[in-house]
Structure formats: structure tokens, C-alpha cells
Design an enzyme around this catalytic site. Structure first.
Site, mmCIF file in Angstrom:
data_model
loop_
_atom_site.group_PDB
_atom_site.id
_atom_site.type_symbol
_atom_site.label_atom_id
_atom_site.label_comp_id
_atom_site.label_asym_id
_atom_site.label_seq_id
_atom_site.Cartn_x
_atom_site.Cartn_y
_atom_site.Cartn_z
ATOM 1 N N ARG A 8 81.795 -53.736 14.101
ATOM 2 C CA ARG A 8 82.125 -53.663 15.536
ATOM 3 C C ARG A 8 83.225 -52.634 15.754
ATOM 4 N NH1 ARG A 8 85.495 -56.955 17.368
ATOM 5 N NH2 ARG A 8 84.686 -58.855 16.434
ATOM 6 N N TYR A 51 73.204 -43.974 40.358
ATOM 7 C CA TYR A 51 72.157 -44.804 39.754
ATOM 8 C C TYR A 51 72.307 -46.231 40.298
ATOM 9 C CZ TYR A 51 70.052 -47.858 36.288
ATOM 10 O OH TYR A 51 69.342 -48.856 35.684
ATOM 11 N N ASP A 91 79.087 -38.708 35.412
ATOM 12 C CA ASP A 91 77.888 -39.166 34.726
ATOM 13 C C ASP A 91 76.984 -37.944 34.565
ATOM 14 O OD1 ASP A 91 75.356 -40.163 34.060
ATOM 15 O OD2 ASP A 91 75.679 -42.045 35.136
ATOM 16 N N LYS A 106 68.401 -41.640 27.820
ATOM 17 C CA LYS A 106 67.599 -40.603 28.479
ATOM 18 C C LYS A 106 67.494 -39.344 27.596
ATOM 19 C CE LYS A 106 67.407 -43.636 31.765
ATOM 20 N NZ LYS A 106 68.619 -44.378 31.727
HETATM 21 C C1 LIG Z 1 72.427 -41.549 35.850
HETATM 22 C C2 LIG Z 1 72.387 -42.836 35.091
HETATM 23 N N1 LIG Z 1 73.539 -43.380 34.666
HETATM 24 C C3 LIG Z 1 73.561 -44.559 33.985
HETATM 25 C C4 LIG Z 1 72.396 -45.251 33.727
HETATM 26 C C5 LIG Z 1 72.463 -46.568 33.009
HETATM 27 O O1 LIG Z 1 72.072 -46.393 31.673
HETATM 28 P P1 LIG Z 1 71.391 -47.527 30.752
HETATM 29 O O2 LIG Z 1 70.040 -47.830 31.340
HETATM 30 O O3 LIG Z 1 71.339 -46.889 29.409
HETATM 31 O O4 LIG Z 1 72.290 -48.714 30.784
HETATM 32 C C6 LIG Z 1 71.170 -44.712 34.131
HETATM 33 C C7 LIG Z 1 69.912 -45.423 33.851
HETATM 34 O O5 LIG Z 1 68.852 -45.078 34.364
HETATM 35 C C8 LIG Z 1 71.160 -43.472 34.834
HETATM 36 O O6 LIG Z 1 70.023 -42.909 35.275
#
Ligand SMILES: Cc1ncc(COP(=O)(O)O)c(C=O)c1O
Length: 355
Positions: free
Chosen positions: A46, A98, A171, A196
Site C-alpha cells: 500500500r 466529467y 484534468d 482512458k
Molecule cells: C475527464 C475525466 N476525468 C475523470 C474521470 C474518472 O475516471 P475513472 O473512471 O478512472 O474513475 C473520467 C472518466 O470517464 C473522465 O472522463
């Protein structure tokens, strides 16, 4: 080194124990200690795991960051970042985030007393300063946004946010570090859902944060082990870039060129050449740094070897032994410039040794 080379080698030196070219999946929770507190840098997974360390160093390098911290998902990275602030603190966020981030902020953190203001991307570009006050601790950006693909001027947002004493989180999931590196534009923290583009094969869920600020980094490492939202070693391994074989064109002077051009789609990624002597060949293959001295071929890492003493040692007594001055290259996916520069240096070394 160029982006492509760092994607394949940063944090991914051959395994010190075995020489494995590919980062091993350290599927272990704990590590033996010689005496209390005496270990090889790992005591509990961890806290740290070598496969995760490799991933963190690789992705940090791609984002131009000193520090990288991996999490179990993009949302695990998001909630970890929210531990940098507390109830009563304000977060100004682009309204087109998101959906999962919006749900977390509005349904989990807002009821606990965290304050959010949702601002349109255009308004952030035009008037971010008007939305900041002394309680604003974070400006939370996505660019391009999910799902409307709005674009925010990171450098301008950073200027306004820093003037008000707020951190900027970007992000970068939609752009990937190949297209955009927010830290170089002044952002304090970059976030990824590695699920992604960074994973790229739809076979894992993961998250990542990068920063150049040592105080934030220390806090993020602390939160990583304390909150425990860590990715497993297999998922870390899956994010590390692994792609199929690179192609390389043959030379028209090759006696088989015309036939190959007719019957092959391209000429492949294998090249051999004769050095001036066996001694030079053996010296040269040991001098390259990007090209790794190893048997086998066809991987994303470029390999160099001396067939007469390695892959073809068994032909030494055969009617057609591998020439002793032969060097074989398996071209990987690193940048061509880095590979050429590395080879040139090694060849210069060979010339110097011969004179
Ligand atoms: C722009 C963006 N940020 C964060 C996330 C969250 O990521 P996760 O699904 O890996 O938790 C996503 C998920 O689609 C996303 O598109």
C-alpha cells in the site's frame, strides 16, 4: 530524451534482480526485512510497490513532472486531491466536468460543507478573477472538457488563480500528456483517468496525479498510503506503454529488396550490420544506452546484440556460422532521433577504440 523514448524507458530500467527488460508485475503485498526497518526500499505494497513506482516515474516523466502518484481510478485521484482542502473552503470548477466529478463534488463534498462554484469555460477564459475570493483554494479545470470539448486557456487561468492564492488542477484525461502538458503552463497538479488514453486498451481502471510542488507531492504520497486508494501491480503494468512491433524500410541496395518490396507490406524492424572486427562489435553492443543489450526481438524496446556470442552461439561449429563482427538491431518504438544519437555515440566509441 523525446516523448516516445521516455514512454518506453522512463522508470523502466531493466529489473535489477533478473535483468528482465519488461517491468515485472510485483504481485506481492509485503517484503522481507533483514532486521527491523532494514529493507530494499519496500516494506508494504500500500505504501509502495516496484511496478507502481515504475508507472509513477514513467507518467511523471511524460507530464514533465518531478512527482507522480498513481491511484485506483480517476475518481480515487479526484477524491484524494479534495483532501488538500476542508469544509468551508471554496472550489471554483468548470461547469462542464466529467459527470462523476460533478456527482462527487455536489453529492459528497457539498453536504459536508465544502463550497463549489460552477463556471462556464467561456466565463473562465474571460473573467475567472471575478469568481475568486480569499476562501477559494482550488480552481478545477478540464480542458478539453468532457463532454462538450470546451477549451480553457490554462496559462491565463493559472495567472488569475495564483493571484488569488488558489491552486490550479487540470484534468488532462482528454488531451493526454502527448498533446498537452499543463504543468509547463503553470498548473499545480495534473490529473488523469489512466483508464482512458494512458491505459489505451480498455482493460483497466486507474488514476494519476502529477506535480512539481514538493509540498503537494509529499501530501499526495501520504494520502496515497493513508487513504489506501492504490492501483494493483497488474493495473500499473497494463498502463505502462506496450505496443506492437515497429516497421522499418529495407535498403534498395539489398539483393533481396525487389522481391521483398513485391511480397511484403513493409520491410520490418530488424537490421544487422558488420562491424570492422569482432572486438569492435562486442565493444559497441555494450556501449549503447537506449538500445539494450539483450537477446530476442520484436518488442517496443530497441535491442542490440552480438549474434555470434548470443542468439547464434550454437552455430559456431556449423557450416554457416554467424559472422563474428555482426551486430543485430531490433528497432523498437523509441524516437528515431534518440536511437540514432545513441548508436552514433557507440560507433564513435568504436572508432576511438580502434585508433
Ligand atoms: C475527464 C475525466 N476525468 C475523470 C474521470 C474518472 O475516471 P475513472 O473512471 O478512472 O474513475 C473520467 C472518466 O470517464 C473522465 O472522463
Amino acid at each position: 530524451m523525446d516523448f516516445e523514448t521516455r514512454a518506453i524507458h522512463a522508470g523502466q530500467e531493466p529489473d535489477p534482480t533478473t535483468g528482465s527488460v519488461v517491468v515485472p508485475i510485483y504481485q506481492t503485498s509485503t517484503y522481507v526485512q533483514e532486521a527491523v526497518g532494514e529493507h530494499k526500499g519496500y516494506d508494504y505494497s500500500r505504501v509502495a510497490n516496484p511496478t507502481r513506482t515504475a508507472l509513477q516515474r514513467c507518467l511523471a516523466s511524460l507530464e514533465g513532472a518531478e512527482h507522480g502518484v498513481a491511484y485506483a481510478s480517476g475518481l480515487a485521484a479526484t477524491t484524494t486531491l479534495m483532501h488538500l482542502v476542508g469544509p468551508g473552503d471554496r472550489v471554483v470548477a468548470v461547469n462542464d466536468v466529467y459527470g462523476g466529478v460533478y456527482r462527487m463534488f455536489s453529492q459528497i463534498y457539498e453536504p459536508k460543507g465544502y463550497l463549489f462554484e460552477w463556471v462556464r469555460a467561456e466565463e473562465i477564459n474571460d473573467n475567472l478573477a471575478d469568481h475568486l475570493d480569499e476562501r477559494t483554494r482550488i480552481v478545477w479545470l478540464e480542458t478539453p472538457t468532457n463532454p462538450l470539448l470546451n477549451v480553457i486557456d490554462i496559462r491565463a487561468a493559472v495567472e488569475a488563480a495564483h493571484a488569488a492564492g488558489a491552486l490550479v488542477v487540470v484534468d488532462n484525461t482528454f488531451a493526454s500528456p502527448y498533446l498537452q502538458q499543463p504543468l509547463s503552463l503553470g498548473a499545480d497538479v495534473v490529473l488523469h483517468s489512466t483508464t482512458k488514453y494512458l491505459g489505451g486498451h480498455s482493460d483497466l481502471i486507474g488514476g494519476f496525479l502529477a506535480t512539481n510542488d514538493p509540498t503537494i507531492a509529499e501530501r499526495l504520497y501520504f494520502l496515497q498510503k493513508s487513504l489506501g486508494a492504490i492501483p494493483g501491480p497488474m493495473d500499473c503494468f497494463l498502463v505502462l506503454p506496450r505496443v506492437e512491433t515497429v516497421l522499418y524500410p529495407g535498403l534498395p541496395s539489398h539483393p533481396g529488396h525487389a522481391i521483398a518490396a513485391r511480397q511484403m507490406r513493409d520491410f520490418g524492424g530488424m537490421i544487422s550490420f558488420l562491424a570492422e572486427s569482432e572486438e569492435e562489435a562486442v565493444g559497441l553492443v555494450a556501449r549503447t544506452k537506449v538500445w539494450q543489450l539483450a537477446e530476442s526481438l520484436g518488442g517496443v524496446e530497441s535491442l542490440i546484440e552480438h549474434p555470434a556470442r548470443m542468439t547464434h552461439a550454437s552455430t559456431a561449429e556449423a557450416p554457416f556460422p554467424a559472422p563474428k563482427s555482426l551486430v543485430r538491431l531490433s528497432v523498437g518504438l523509441e524516437s528515431a532521433e534518440d536511437l540514432l544519437a545513441d548508436l552514433e555515440l557507440a560507433l564513435v566509441g568504436a572508432a576511438a577504440a580502434a585508433s
